[in-house]
Design an enzyme around this catalytic site. Structure first.
Site, PDB file in Angstrom:
ATOM      1  N   ARG A  39      44.321  44.561  44.411  1.00 39.59           N
ATOM      2  CA  ARG A  39      45.544  45.255  44.844  1.00 39.59           C
ATOM      3  C   ARG A  39      46.465  45.193  43.546  1.00 39.59           C
ATOM      4  O   ARG A  39      46.135  44.403  42.588  1.00 39.59           O
ATOM      5  CB  ARG A  39      46.365  44.463  45.988  1.00 39.59           C
ATOM      6  CG  ARG A  39      46.449  42.833  45.590  1.00 39.59           C
ATOM      7  CD  ARG A  39      48.215  42.674  45.485  1.00 39.59           C
ATOM      8  NE  ARG A  39      48.396  41.478  45.133  1.00 39.59           N
ATOM      9  CZ  ARG A  39      48.474  41.016  44.047  1.00 39.59           C
ATOM     10  NH1 ARG A  39      48.533  41.615  42.929  1.00 39.59           N
ATOM     11  NH2 ARG A  39      48.817  39.548  43.916  1.00 39.59           N
ATOM     12  N   VAL A  40      47.435  46.071  43.382  1.00 41.09           N
ATOM     13  CA  VAL A  40      48.447  46.073  42.691  1.00 41.09           C
ATOM     14  C   VAL A  40      49.892  46.201  43.395  1.00 41.09           C
ATOM     15  O   VAL A  40      49.940  47.017  44.168  1.00 41.09           O
ATOM     16  CB  VAL A  40      48.527  47.255  41.485  1.00 41.09           C
ATOM     17  CG1 VAL A  40      49.439  47.279  40.681  1.00 41.09           C
ATOM     18  CG2 VAL A  40      47.047  47.225  40.840  1.00 41.09           C
ATOM     19  N   GLU A  52      45.349  38.328  37.758  1.00 38.98           N
ATOM     20  CA  GLU A  52      44.906  37.106  38.354  1.00 38.98           C
ATOM     21  C   GLU A  52      43.761  37.143  39.429  1.00 38.98           C
ATOM     22  O   GLU A  52      43.961  38.115  40.175  1.00 38.98           O
ATOM     23  CB  GLU A  52      46.182  36.708  39.259  1.00 38.98           C
ATOM     24  CG  GLU A  52      46.060  35.330  39.835  1.00 38.98           C
ATOM     25  CD  GLU A  52      47.078  35.009  40.993  1.00 38.98           C
ATOM     26  OE1 GLU A  52      47.548  33.760  40.898  1.00 38.98           O
ATOM     27  OE2 GLU A  52      47.246  35.882  41.898  1.00 38.98           O
ATOM     28  N   GLU A  62      46.721  30.833  57.720  1.00 40.59           N
ATOM     29  CA  GLU A  62      48.015  30.166  57.364  1.00 40.59           C
ATOM     30  C   GLU A  62      48.996  31.149  57.127  1.00 40.59           C
ATOM     31  O   GLU A  62      50.348  31.124  57.318  1.00 40.59           O
ATOM     32  CB  GLU A  62      47.744  29.341  56.109  1.00 40.59           C
ATOM     33  CG  GLU A  62      48.846  28.204  55.859  1.00 40.59           C
ATOM     34  CD  GLU A  62      49.712  28.634  54.347  1.00 40.59           C
ATOM     35  OE1 GLU A  62      50.371  28.014  54.012  1.00 40.59           O
ATOM     36  OE2 GLU A  62      49.391  29.776  53.890  1.00 40.59           O
ATOM     37  N   GLU A  83      30.288  37.776  48.223  1.00 39.52           N
ATOM     38  CA  GLU A  83      30.107  38.249  49.670  1.00 39.52           C
ATOM     39  C   GLU A  83      31.320  39.705  49.689  1.00 39.52           C
ATOM     40  O   GLU A  83      30.851  40.533  50.051  1.00 39.52           O
ATOM     41  CB  GLU A  83      30.857  37.518  50.638  1.00 39.52           C
ATOM     42  CG  GLU A  83      30.077  36.200  50.888  1.00 39.52           C
ATOM     43  CD  GLU A  83      28.899  36.610  51.791  1.00 39.52           C
ATOM     44  OE1 GLU A  83      28.827  37.667  52.495  1.00 39.52           O
ATOM     45  OE2 GLU A  83      27.902  35.958  51.932  1.00 39.52           O
ATOM     46  N   LYS A 135      46.025  21.993  47.530  1.00 37.90           N
ATOM     47  CA  LYS A 135      47.686  21.898  47.492  1.00 37.90           C
ATOM     48  C   LYS A 135      47.700  20.621  49.008  1.00 37.90           C
ATOM     49  O   LYS A 135      46.739  20.824  49.799  1.00 37.90           O
ATOM     50  CB  LYS A 135      48.107  23.017  48.094  1.00 37.90           C
ATOM     51  CG  LYS A 135      48.297  24.205  46.708  1.00 37.90           C
ATOM     52  CD  LYS A 135      49.081  25.413  47.229  1.00 37.90           C
ATOM     53  CE  LYS A 135      49.057  26.247  45.777  1.00 37.90           C
ATOM     54  NZ  LYS A 135      49.778  27.595  46.225  1.00 37.90           N
TER      55      LYS A 135
END
Length: 222
Positions: free
Chosen positions: A59-60, A155, A170, A54, A128
């Site tokens: 980002r860094v 990541e 959240e 989608e 989690k």
């Protein structure tokens, strides 16, 4: 005094250049991963007529964010130590339509010859306690610079639309309350996580039913 000021300025300039080059590699790293994902995305659209991805965002971390994370984790404030001690300086987030799409794209990306998988955290199969669901892959991808290739750690987070919606809510809630979230809101977030998971299951089932549906052959009267 002028000599000291000049020396300090020179040192600061050199440090700035060193940090810029350090973060530059991570920008190139996310660009490499983003390109690979966009190729898969376009191929699916052209060949299958269906796009399982989608959206893709990258980002860094800023230098300030990197230093804060390093200090919080007890990593020495040295670029080599930060490089080996932090795995999320460069990040890519991939939003998929369905859970099965998540696993399909993960497999296709990580099976590429120049990708090295360092760690997989599957919070979809094992959510989690707060209800967070996502699949995290820490990988290394080669970045080809003028001095030769360098391995850059990136990541990549994979989520469905429902998972991403919940994670965004959240995050905003904990940011608003500075982590001191009232229990009734925590309970509400847990309930919402269950609802999001149920929605994913229902939407996946409907998707498969529609995909597998074969309309009856029409008969033409004589």
């Amino acid at each position: 005094m002028e000599h000291a000021d000049s020396g300090t300025l020179s040192d600061l300039t050199a440090l700035r250049d060193q940090v810029s080059k350090f973060l530059m590699r991570y920008r190139f790293g996310v660009a490499e991963v983003e390109t690979k994902l966009n190729i898969l995305r376009e191929e699916f659209s052209l060949v299958d007529g269906y796009n399982p991805i989608e959206s893709i965002s990258v980002r860094v971390k800023t230098l300030e964010s990197v230093l804060e994370k390093a200090a919080r984790k007890g990593v020495e404030l040295d670029l080599d130590a930060i490089k080996s001690g932090l795995s999320d300086i460069a990040g890519v987030r991939v939003i998929c339509s369905f859970v099965s799409d998540v696993y399909r794209i993960v497999e296709l990306l990580t099976s590429q010859d120049d990708i090295t998988v360092l760690e997989v955290k599957d919070y979809i199969a094992n959510p989690k306690p707060n209800g967070y669901r996502s699949l995290h892959v820490i990988l290394e991808v080669p970045v080809f610079l003028s001095g030769g290739p360098e391995q850059v750690r990136v990541e990549v987070q994979f989520r469905t639309i429902a998972m991403d919606f919940w994670a965004s809510l959240e995050h905003k809630t904990y940011y608003k309350y500075d982590t001191q979230v009232p229990q009734h809101l925590i309970d509400g977030l847990t309930e919402a996580a269950d609802a999001a998971s149920h929605l994913d299951e229902t939407m996946e089932r409907l998707h498969h039913e529609v995909r597998d549906y074969a309309p009856p052959e029409r008969t033409i009267g004589v």
